[in-house]
Every structure is written in C-alpha cells, then in structure tokens.
Design a protein around this motif. Structure first.
Motif, mmCIF file in Angstrom:
data_model
loop_
_atom_site.group_PDB
_atom_site.id
_atom_site.type_symbol
_atom_site.label_atom_id
_atom_site.label_comp_id
_atom_site.label_asym_id
_atom_site.label_seq_id
_atom_site.Cartn_x
_atom_site.Cartn_y
_atom_site.Cartn_z
ATOM 1 N N ASP A 6 0.852 -1.231 -0.012
ATOM 2 C CA ASP A 6 -0.132 0.067 0.111
ATOM 3 C C ASP A 6 0.908 1.262 -0.019
ATOM 4 O OD1 ASP A 6 -2.621 -0.981 -0.212
ATOM 5 O OD2 ASP A 6 -2.590 -1.205 2.036
ATOM 6 N N ARG A 7 1.812 1.249 0.950
ATOM 7 C CA ARG A 7 2.531 2.636 1.071
ATOM 8 C C ARG A 7 3.637 2.879 0.099
ATOM 9 N NH1 ARG A 7 3.210 2.622 7.840
ATOM 10 N NH2 ARG A 7 0.825 2.753 8.273
ATOM 11 N N PHE A 8 4.344 1.862 -0.223
ATOM 12 C CA PHE A 8 5.526 1.923 -1.016
ATOM 13 C C PHE A 8 5.540 1.588 -2.475
ATOM 14 C CE2 PHE A 8 6.865 1.088 3.443
ATOM 15 C CZ PHE A 8 7.467 2.722 3.605
ATOM 16 N N ALA A 9 4.684 0.631 -2.768
ATOM 17 C CA ALA A 9 4.389 0.273 -4.096
ATOM 18 C C ALA A 9 3.139 0.997 -4.888
ATOM 19 C CB ALA A 9 4.470 -1.318 -4.302
ATOM 20 N N VAL A 10 2.155 0.952 -4.371
ATOM 21 C CA VAL A 10 0.952 1.283 -4.926
ATOM 22 C C VAL A 10 0.801 3.188 -4.754
ATOM 23 C CG1 VAL A 10 -1.427 1.382 -5.081
ATOM 24 C CG2 VAL A 10 -0.264 -0.742 -4.591
ATOM 25 N N ARG A 11 1.119 3.528 -3.510
ATOM 26 C CA ARG A 11 0.748 4.843 -3.393
ATOM 27 C C ARG A 11 1.353 5.733 -4.282
ATOM 28 N NH1 ARG A 11 1.493 8.236 2.370
ATOM 29 N NH2 ARG A 11 0.435 9.901 1.803
ATOM 30 N N PRO A 12 2.631 5.761 -4.576
ATOM 31 C CA PRO A 12 3.136 6.699 -5.735
ATOM 32 C C PRO A 12 2.609 6.423 -7.103
ATOM 33 C CG PRO A 12 4.904 5.495 -4.573
ATOM 34 C CD PRO A 12 3.574 4.851 -4.307
ATOM 35 N N LEU A 13 1.912 5.496 -7.323
ATOM 36 C CA LEU A 13 1.360 5.136 -8.718
ATOM 37 C C LEU A 13 -0.191 5.303 -8.723
ATOM 38 C CD1 LEU A 13 3.686 2.438 -10.122
ATOM 39 C CD2 LEU A 13 3.943 4.848 -10.482
ATOM 40 N N ALA A 14 -0.883 5.498 -7.516
ATOM 41 C CA ALA A 14 -2.129 5.233 -7.464
ATOM 42 C C ALA A 14 -3.171 5.976 -8.542
ATOM 43 C CB ALA A 14 -2.849 5.610 -5.915
ATOM 44 N N HIS A 15 -2.675 7.252 -8.625
ATOM 45 C CA HIS A 15 -3.566 7.630 -9.804
ATOM 46 C C HIS A 15 -3.436 7.213 -11.164
ATOM 47 C CE1 HIS A 15 -6.112 10.459 -11.805
ATOM 48 N NE2 HIS A 15 -5.184 11.379 -12.079
ATOM 49 N N ARG A 16 -2.236 6.928 -11.608
ATOM 50 C CA ARG A 16 -1.814 6.598 -12.627
ATOM 51 C C ARG A 16 -2.426 5.131 -12.909
ATOM 52 N NH1 ARG A 16 4.429 6.967 -13.685
ATOM 53 N NH2 ARG A 16 3.978 5.878 -15.608
ATOM 54 N N LEU A 17 -2.266 4.353 -12.009
ATOM 55 C CA LEU A 17 -3.130 2.879 -11.975
ATOM 56 C C LEU A 17 -4.340 2.910 -11.864
ATOM 57 C CD1 LEU A 17 -0.449 1.163 -9.453
ATOM 58 C CD2 LEU A 17 -0.606 0.834 -12.229
ATOM 59 N N GLY A 18 -5.173 4.112 -11.527
ATOM 60 C CA GLY A 18 -6.689 4.038 -11.335
ATOM 61 C C GLY A 18 -7.227 3.437 -10.280
ATOM 62 N N VAL A 19 -6.240 3.359 -9.330
ATOM 63 C CA VAL A 19 -6.680 2.748 -7.692
ATOM 64 C C VAL A 19 -6.984 3.862 -6.858
ATOM 65 C CG1 VAL A 19 -5.882 0.532 -8.546
ATOM 66 C CG2 VAL A 19 -4.381 2.374 -7.062
ATOM 67 N N SER A 20 -6.851 5.096 -6.919
ATOM 68 C CA SER A 20 -7.280 6.126 -5.931
ATOM 69 C C SER A 20 -8.407 5.777 -5.467
ATOM 70 C CB SER A 20 -7.209 7.588 -6.514
ATOM 71 O OG SER A 20 -5.788 7.824 -6.817
ATOM 72 N N ASN A 21 -8.559 5.784 -3.964
ATOM 73 C CA ASN A 21 -9.897 4.945 -3.508
ATOM 74 C C ASN A 21 -10.722 6.515 -3.190
ATOM 75 O OD1 ASN A 21 -8.518 6.248 -1.150
ATOM 76 N ND2 ASN A 21 -7.985 4.302 -0.365
ATOM 77 N N ALA A 22 -10.328 7.700 -3.453
ATOM 78 C CA ALA A 22 -11.059 8.807 -3.289
ATOM 79 C C ALA A 22 -10.913 10.042 -4.166
ATOM 80 C CB ALA A 22 -10.969 9.495 -1.688
ATOM 81 N N TYR A 23 -11.665 11.056 -4.187
ATOM 82 C CA TYR A 23 -11.489 12.087 -4.945
ATOM 83 C C TYR A 23 -12.024 13.307 -4.411
ATOM 84 C CZ TYR A 23 -16.451 12.309 -6.617
ATOM 85 O OH TYR A 23 -17.685 12.310 -6.582
ATOM 86 N N ARG A 24 -11.226 14.432 -4.605
ATOM 87 C CA ARG A 24 -11.590 15.750 -3.997
ATOM 88 C C ARG A 24 -12.120 16.805 -4.785
ATOM 89 N NH1 ARG A 24 -6.490 17.177 -0.855
ATOM 90 N NH2 ARG A 24 -7.325 15.504 0.435
ATOM 91 N N ILE A 25 -13.001 17.623 -4.476
ATOM 92 C CA ILE A 25 -13.393 18.791 -5.462
ATOM 93 C C ILE A 25 -13.464 19.918 -4.770
ATOM 94 C CG2 ILE A 25 -15.434 19.614 -6.656
ATOM 95 C CD1 ILE A 25 -14.073 17.371 -8.277
ATOM 96 N N VAL A 26 -12.906 20.921 -5.267
ATOM 97 C CA VAL A 26 -12.856 22.239 -4.730
ATOM 98 C C VAL A 26 -13.769 23.057 -5.935
ATOM 99 C CG1 VAL A 26 -11.602 24.437 -3.911
ATOM 100 C CG2 VAL A 26 -10.459 22.105 -3.963
ATOM 101 N N ALA A 27 -14.759 23.916 -5.380
ATOM 102 C CA ALA A 27 -15.702 24.573 -6.015
ATOM 103 C C ALA A 27 -16.008 25.845 -5.554
ATOM 104 C CB ALA A 27 -16.950 23.464 -6.292
ATOM 105 N N ARG A 28 -15.911 26.930 -6.221
ATOM 106 C CA ARG A 28 -16.369 28.358 -5.793
ATOM 107 C C ARG A 28 -17.731 28.414 -6.343
ATOM 108 N NH1 ARG A 28 -13.028 30.482 -9.288
ATOM 109 N NH2 ARG A 28 -14.700 31.148 -10.721
ATOM 110 N N ARG A 29 -18.425 29.135 -5.439
ATOM 111 C CA ARG A 29 -19.602 29.693 -5.561
ATOM 112 C C ARG A 29 -19.674 30.881 -6.245
ATOM 113 N NH1 ARG A 29 -24.438 31.897 -1.390
ATOM 114 N NH2 ARG A 29 -25.851 32.484 -3.165
ATOM 115 N N GLU A 30 -20.452 31.085 -7.280
ATOM 116 C CA GLU A 30 -20.604 32.415 -8.079
ATOM 117 C C GLU A 30 -21.525 33.429 -7.623
ATOM 118 O OE1 GLU A 30 -18.112 32.676 -9.948
ATOM 119 O OE2 GLU A 30 -17.422 30.696 -10.309
#
Length: 355
Positions: free
Chosen positions: A331-355
């Motif tokens: 988890d920490r040393f093999a997958v974590r650095p490549l998590a997004h490239r491998l498509g295994v990121s377990n969460a996403y974060r959105i920042v949105a501005r109110r107009e």
C-alpha cells in the motif's frame, strides 16, 4: 472494577437492548426497494455488490445497485431511520467511540493535506464550517495550516459537542446540515465535507445546504470515495470504502461536478492522487481475516464467545500477521506513488467556488 472487566460489563449491559431490537425483525431496518436511480431517475439498475456488515458484524445483508444511466451507486433497499440508528449505534459513539477517536486523532498529516488544498484558491479564509466534523480533529490540524481562520463544526453525533469543549472548533452545531442551513446562510468562506456525503440520505439536499451556507466567492470542498476506482472492482466486498451498511451513496466525479455546476458552483480543482488513503490492501486482508475468525464479543451477539473460540480467533489473527505486513508495504511503497496512474485512488476531492 478493573479495566479488563469494564468492557465485558458494558457489553453485557447493552445485550438485552440489542436482543429486543433484533427480536422485532429486520424489515423495519429498511425502506422499500427503489426501482429508479435517486440521482438521475433512470430505471436501468443492476446489482453491483452484495455483502454483510464486515466491521461491526451486526446481522443483516446489504445490496448496492448501480445505475446504468449515470453510474451512480447506492444502497438498495436503503436503511430506514430505525436502521440508521441501529447500525450507527456503538460505531462512532458508545463502545466504538474511543477506538474511532484514536484512529481519527492520529491522522494529522492527512488533515493538513486537506487544508492545504484550499491554499491556491483562498490562502486566508476567515471562517470555515466543517460538516461531518466528528470530534473536530481536522479543524485542530487545519488551524496550523491556516492560522487566523475560525473553524466551526457540524455533526449529527455528540462528538461535535466534545470538539467544542476541547477547543477544536469555535462553535459546534449538532444536527442535520439541511435543517440547520437557514441559520448558517451566507456565513462561511469555506464549507468542507470530508467523507460525509456518502453517509447522507439525500446528497443533493446537502449540496444545496452548502450552497446556502457559502458566501458568494467562497468555496466548497468535497471529498468522497471514488466508486470508479479499480480497487472497487478488484477487491469487491473487501474494499473498505464500501463500508456497508453506513455508506448510502457513491457519486462518480462527473456526476458531482455536473450537479455542482447546476447549483451555481464552478469547479476549480479536481484531485485524485492527493486524497488517496493507502490502506486498501491492508484493510482488505484485515477484513478477510476478521471475517474468517470467530467473532469477538459484542452486545448484538446472543452470548459471549467461549474461551476456545477466543483462542481460535487469536490464532487466526496471529497467522495473518505476515499478510498484513506485506499488504501495508505494498500500500505505502508500491501502490501509493502510482495510485492515480493505476486508477486505484480510493477517493477524489473537488474544490468548487460559489459564483
């Protein structure tokens, strides 16, 4: 009374109440099954997952359906009010309060990362509301990143009252966000929802509440499990973010961005690598071992486990230590650095501005 006897006595005291709840039958814990998607209204539903309560091991079977129209995944049938009370009881509070408090309290680096995600967009917010704040540990850590910012917290459990007493939040609101939203209208520079929306019975209503609470030009931060993660498919029921029966909705990132735009927000950042929590393989191994081993005592069990069953459980868990260590390293040393490239990121974060 010694520390060793206190847990057993607490469990024994709670057992009659759980026995009465279960004697009434499981039907009252669920609403009628939906035939349409709660996000887009499509009737193209397929079963994505069937599972049990793998963390508390309370009785019951749970189904997640996926919409073929928009990809939204949701619990179906969904827990009723009685079911939510039953399955949340002794998880975040009661018997589970100390364990969860220690777990959340030890994640300062993660909390700092969440606060830092606001720096490019508003480096000096004046007042921030953290929805689903629990015991307020995020707010305490975020003050180190954003000194001078006032953090309020909102939660439906009594943890928010503890957060206020401990000084982790300036003001703690206890209750549902949509119900409290009118008194919070236009008050905040930032509203955050970190792993909160998936617990809601009505995610869109929560987003509307956030739109009302954020002042024009302010920001909303949302972080949720990513149902499009490859781990969600590869690990199946052992993928920790499914967290049944407590997680009711899993919103694909495109759906959330589209709905935010319709409400009057502009998405200014979408992150996948940063919110990834490198615990998927470790959690999967632990859940499988815990499922295979005889149950430890809990008040929803008919009786305490015998001494031989306790010994067998200890033996199973000890035998699994090498697998737990290997999973942690992966988890920490093999997958974590490549998590997004491998498509295994377990969460996403959105920042949105109110107009």
């Amino acid at each position: 009374m010694s520390d060793d006897t206190k847990p057993a006595e607490r469990i024994a005291a709670l057992r009659p109440g759980y026995r009465a709840d279960l004697a009434a039958g499981p039907d009252r814990f669920f609403e009628p099954r939906r035939t349409t998607c709660p996000w887009c209204g499509s009737d193209r539903l397929t079963t994505r997952l069937r599972t049990t309560d793998l963390l508390q091991h309370k009785p019951g079977r749970f189904v997640l359906d996926r919409c073929g129209g928009c990809g939204h995944t949701f619990q179906n049938p969904r827990l009723s009010a009685a079911g939510l009370e039953f399955y949340y009881r002794d998880f975040y509070d009661g018997l589970g309060e100390k364990k969860l408090g220690d777990t959340f309290g030890g994640r300062t680096k993660m909390y700092r990362g969440r606060a830092e995600s606001m720096l490019p967009h508003d480096p000096r917010p004046k007042i921030w509301l953290d929805v689903g704040t629990g015991h307020g540990h995020f707010c305490a850590a975020a003050r180190e990143v954003l000194p001078g910012t006032t953090f309020d917290g909102l939660d439906f459990t009594d943890g928010v009252e503890l957060a206020e007493r401990e000084g982790r939040v300036a003001r703690g609101y206890r209750g549902g966000f949509p119900e409290l939203a009118p008194e919070l209208a236009g008050r905040y520079d930032v509203v955050s929802m970190f792993h909160y929306l998936e617990h809601s019975t009505d995610p869109e209503r929560e987003l509307r509440a956030a739109h009302g609470a954020v002042r024009p030009g302010g920001h909303l931060l949302v972080e949720v499990p990513d149902p499009e993660s490859r781990y969600a498919r590869l690990l199946g029921r052992w993928w920790l973010p499914w967290l049944q029966p407590q997680h009711l909705h899993f919103v694909p990132v495109a759906n959330l961005c589209e709905r935010l735009a319709a409400l009057g927000f502009t998405v200014v950042a979408e992150q996948h690598a940063e919110p990834h929590d490198p615990v998927d393989l470790l959690a999967a191994v632990w859940l499988a071992l815990d499922h295979a081993a005889p149950r430890e005592d809990a008040p929803w069990l008919p009786e305490p486990p015998s001494a031989p069953r306790r010994a067998l459980r200890a033996a199973v868990l000890i035998a699994g230590v090498p697998a737990l260590v290997a999973a942690t390293l992966l988890d920490r040393f093999a997958v974590r650095p490549l998590a997004h490239r491998l498509g295994v990121s377990n969460a996403y974060r959105i920042v949105a501005r109110r107009e």
